[in-house]
Design a protein around this motif. Structure first.
Motif, mmCIF file in Angstrom:
data_model
loop_
_atom_site.group_PDB
_atom_site.id
_atom_site.type_symbol
_atom_site.label_atom_id
_atom_site.label_comp_id
_atom_site.label_asym_id
_atom_site.label_seq_id
_atom_site.Cartn_x
_atom_site.Cartn_y
_atom_site.Cartn_z
ATOM 1 N N TYR A 9 0.853 -1.188 0.000
ATOM 2 C CA TYR A 9 0.000 0.000 0.000
ATOM 3 C C TYR A 9 0.888 1.237 0.000
ATOM 4 O O TYR A 9 1.703 1.428 0.908
ATOM 5 N N TYR A 14 6.743 -3.734 3.908
ATOM 6 C CA TYR A 14 6.484 -4.679 4.991
ATOM 7 C C TYR A 14 7.793 -4.991 5.718
ATOM 8 O O TYR A 14 8.887 -4.818 5.158
ATOM 9 N N TRP A 217 -6.094 -0.623 9.612
ATOM 10 C CA TRP A 217 -5.325 0.607 9.785
ATOM 11 C C TRP A 217 -5.588 1.150 11.186
ATOM 12 O O TRP A 217 -6.442 0.658 11.906
ATOM 13 N N HIS A 226 -6.320 6.397 9.347
ATOM 14 C CA HIS A 226 -5.191 5.899 8.555
ATOM 15 C C HIS A 226 -3.858 6.479 9.025
ATOM 16 O O HIS A 226 -2.851 6.346 8.327
ATOM 17 N N ASP A 229 -1.368 3.420 14.664
ATOM 18 C CA ASP A 229 -1.421 1.962 14.701
ATOM 19 C C ASP A 229 -2.591 1.521 15.565
ATOM 20 O O ASP A 229 -3.449 2.340 15.934
ATOM 21 N N PRO A 262 -2.824 -2.983 4.275
ATOM 22 C CA PRO A 262 -2.599 -2.136 5.453
ATOM 23 C C PRO A 262 -2.703 -0.669 5.054
ATOM 24 O O PRO A 262 -1.729 -0.068 4.607
ATOM 25 N N VAL A 264 -2.175 2.369 5.741
ATOM 26 C CA VAL A 264 -1.442 3.257 6.650
ATOM 27 C C VAL A 264 -0.862 4.413 5.848
ATOM 28 O O VAL A 264 -0.025 4.203 4.957
ATOM 29 N N GLN A 268 6.383 4.402 8.557
ATOM 30 C CA GLN A 268 6.810 3.011 8.548
ATOM 31 C C GLN A 268 6.600 2.346 9.905
ATOM 32 O O GLN A 268 6.213 1.170 9.987
ATOM 33 N N LEU A 271 3.062 0.993 10.260
ATOM 34 C CA LEU A 271 2.842 -0.242 9.503
ATOM 35 C C LEU A 271 3.530 -1.417 10.185
ATOM 36 O O LEU A 271 2.938 -2.497 10.345
#
Length: 286
Positions: A9, A14, A217, A226, A229, A262, A264, A268, A271
């Motif tokens: 996304y 990841y 999200w 969004h 966490d 995800p 987000v 980082q 995520l």
């Protein structure tokens, strides 16, 4: 076992060891061209949050798509002609790139219903499937919008149950993308009413065969969607976060792979935190 197929996304990566082969790319109205994609393409189509410039990009060439709006906010699935033009728009927008996934979004209750939506959508599927034979088409539950006063027809728990029942009888290949936070928002669920989370996700077990995608999200400290966490989403209440993750695991524990997006938009670290929570809860990325 819960198996998740990771979808990249935006530009966040990841954590190490999870290598997505699918990339989500925006295809909203007003966008002039499709971004080049080296991975399998998941096209995220118009979702009708706010107004769009319908005189810009390929959408400007489709009269019914342009007419179907209220205060500039697109009115999705307005008619069978709308569905025909939408299929043509998607094919023009994608050009030589062949999508593996198409994510679409529901219409507003002001002019539609789940029955009407599927009738109109059937025209789209009839146009698209001969061209993109292997594409998986998912409709995402929606809640937040500037469109007033009407909600989306696919938003709350009862609409999941009704849509799944209608899909079973329809012969259509459409599946559902389950945006978890949007369902919680549609039911006004907060950390103080967390018991409802388990009840709702248990109720969805009856329709999980029609759920092919999962969106997750967080929210920021000030409630921004969004941006954050699951820790900030649940205001640091770890018991509530675990309740959600455990209930989601039980819902999806049928050994059927599902696409995971995800959503987000922050950083980082957010995520990594969400994916880490899933891994700690037993979810497997394949």
């Amino acid at each position: 076992m819960v198996k998740l197929i990771p979808v990249k996304y935006h530009r966040l990566d990841y954590p190490a060891g999870i290598n997505p082969t699918v990339q989500e790319v925006s295809g909203v109205f007003g966008k002039e061209r499709l971004e080049p994609c080296s991975k399998k393409l998941s096209l995220h189509t118009e979702f009708s949050f706010g107004s769009r410039n319908l005189q810009k990009g390929p959408v400007s060439r489709y009269p019914c798509l342009c007419r179907s709006q209220k205060n500039g906010i697109p009115q999705l699935w307005k008619s069978r002609q709308w569905a025909k033009e939408f299929a043509e728009y998607v094919m023009e927008f994608c050009g030589d790139q062949i999508p593996s996934i198409l994510e679409v979004h529901p219409p507003f209750a002001e002019y539609s219903s789940l029955e009407s939506f599927l009738d109109v959508y059937s025209v789209f599927e009839e146009q698209i499937k001969p061209v993109y034979r292997e594409v998986r088409i998912l409709v995402e539950n929606r809640y937040g919008t500037q469109y007033q006063p009407s909600p989306f027809v696919f938003s709350r728990l009862d609409s999941f149950l009704e849509l799944s029942s209608r899909l079973d009888r329809s012969g259509l290949q459409l599946k559902m993308a389950f945006d978890v936070p949007q369902l919680l928002s549609a039911h006004r669920i907060r950390p103080s009413t967390s018991s409802s989370i388990q009840e709702m996700l248990e109720a969805l077990t009856a329709v999980r065969k029609n759920i092919l995608g999962i969106h997750l999200w967080g929210k920021g400290p000030n409630g921004g969607a969004h941006c954050g966490d699951l820790n900030s989403y649940f205001r640091g209440k770890q018991a509530v976060k675990r309740l959600l993750l455990n209930s989601l695991y039980r819902l999806l524990d049928d050994d059927s792979p599902r696409y995971f997006v995800p959503e987000v938009n922050s950083c980082q670290a957010d995520l990594d935190s969400i994916v880490g929570d899933l891994l700690e809860s037993g979810f497997t990325f394949i």
